[in-house]
Scaffold this motif. Structure first.
Motif, short mmCIF file in Angstrom:
data_model
loop_
_atom_site.label_atom_id
_atom_site.label_comp_id
_atom_site.label_asym_id
_atom_site.label_seq_id
_atom_site.Cartn_x
_atom_site.Cartn_y
_atom_site.Cartn_z
N VAL A 177 0.71 -1.15 -0.18
CA VAL A 177 0.12 0.12 -0.02
C VAL A 177 0.90 1.10 -0.11
N VAL A 178 1.92 1.25 0.83
CA VAL A 178 2.97 2.37 0.95
C VAL A 178 3.44 2.62 -0.24
N ILE A 209 3.97 0.18 14.90
CA ILE A 209 4.86 -0.95 14.63
C ILE A 209 4.53 -1.31 13.08
N ASP A 210 3.24 -1.33 12.79
CA ASP A 210 3.00 -1.80 11.17
C ASP A 210 3.40 -0.89 10.30
N ARG A 211 3.09 0.57 10.64
CA ARG A 211 3.34 1.67 9.74
C ARG A 211 5.04 1.64 9.69
N ALA A 212 5.70 1.77 10.70
CA ALA A 212 7.36 2.00 10.59
C ALA A 212 7.88 0.81 9.86
N ALA A 213 7.25 -0.52 9.97
CA ALA A 213 7.68 -1.37 9.01
C ALA A 213 7.57 -1.44 7.54
N ASN A 218 10.15 -0.27 2.29
CA ASN A 218 10.16 0.49 1.04
C ASN A 218 11.43 1.47 1.10
N GLY A 219 12.25 1.40 2.09
CA GLY A 219 13.40 1.92 2.06
C GLY A 219 13.34 3.55 2.08
N VAL A 220 12.27 4.11 2.77
CA VAL A 220 12.17 5.44 3.12
C VAL A 220 11.65 5.66 4.28
N CYS A 221 12.23 6.85 4.83
CA CYS A 221 11.66 7.44 6.09
C CYS A 221 10.05 7.80 6.22
N ASP A 222 9.49 7.47 7.20
CA ASP A 222 8.16 8.11 7.15
C ASP A 222 8.06 9.49 7.30
N PRO A 223 7.49 10.01 6.21
CA PRO A 223 7.57 11.66 6.30
C PRO A 223 6.65 12.32 7.21
N ALA A 224 6.09 11.46 8.00
CA ALA A 224 5.31 11.97 9.08
C ALA A 224 5.90 12.32 10.50
#
Length: 227
Positions: A177-178, A209-213, A218-224
């Motif tokens: 999804v991400v 935890i799921d969001r961070a994973a 996807n090899g990117v930092c969470d922009p939030a």
């Protein structure tokens, strides 16, 4: 074709909205956010910002009274603590039942309410962001493909064959999804997923935890997440 998107303010529903706007145009998309008595308003605030970003109509519905009998740990009247561990760990202790953050038949109620509004708004499709990770192990049974198929049939028949529902990610993982969201440039910096309502995400609840994973995969930092 007009589309109604159930918009929680999180990653999955924001990606659904981005997909709907890309496929059908913002003039053919409206959003519905539902309050259910949760412990904070962060999700709804995020949903408003995301709807404004895409320049689509935003509708808010309060169904909190329906859930006032529930003991779900997400709800404001609950005295249960929100678990600070992954869903897999929670399921090891649940005896096959949904996790404590499962709000009883929430998606069923959301979709039924959305169906009434969608018909009134002359929409022919409802999008919502269920995905396979949430359904795994019966954690959230109302995110499963079987549930989606049953609700789609009920809404299609009950609407006089005017309305259907679609969960475009129902067979996808959250990482997939991400990946799609990054591809279509969903504004993830505006989203909120954490079950807690602090100034920043707790990083320890199941959805954090799921969001961070998903972003890590996807090899990117969470922009939030502000560094």
């Amino acid at each position: 074709m007009k589309i109604l998107v159930l918009l929680s303010g999180g990653v999955d529903s924001a990606t659904c909205l981005g997909l709907a706007v890309k496929q059908y145009g913002k003039e053919n998309v409206i959003t519905l956010s539902v309050s259910y008595g949760q412990k904070h308003t962060k999700e709804i605030e995020a949903a408003k910002k995301i709807a404004a970003y895409y320049q689509v109509e935003f509708i808010h519905l309060d169904l909190a009274e329906i859930f006032e009998y529930s003991k779900c740990s997400l709800l404001g009247h609950s005295n249960q603590d929100i678990p600070k561990e992954a869903y897999a760990k929670q399921l090891e202790k649940s005896g096959g039942k949904p996790v404590s953050t499962y709000v009883p038949f929430r998606n069923g109620l959301f979709l039924s309410s959305a169906a009434s509004i969608a018909l009134s708004k002359e929409c022919s499709m409802i999008y919502y962001g269920a995905h396979s990770d949430d359904a795994a192990g019966n954690a959230y049974p109302d995110c499963s493909s079987a549930f989606n198929e049953a609700m789609n049939q009920a809404i299609y028949i009950g609407s006089g064959k005017q309305l259907q529902i679609e969960a475009p990610f129902v067979f996808w993982t959250k990482a997939q999804v991400v990946r799609k969201g990054l591809e279509i440039k969903v504004p993830y910096e505006l989203t909120w997923s954490c079950y807690e309502g602090g100034e920043k995400p707790c990083g320890k609840c199941g959805t954090c935890i799921d969001r961070a994973a998903a972003f890590e995969n996807n090899g990117v930092c969470d922009p939030a997440i502000k560094m």
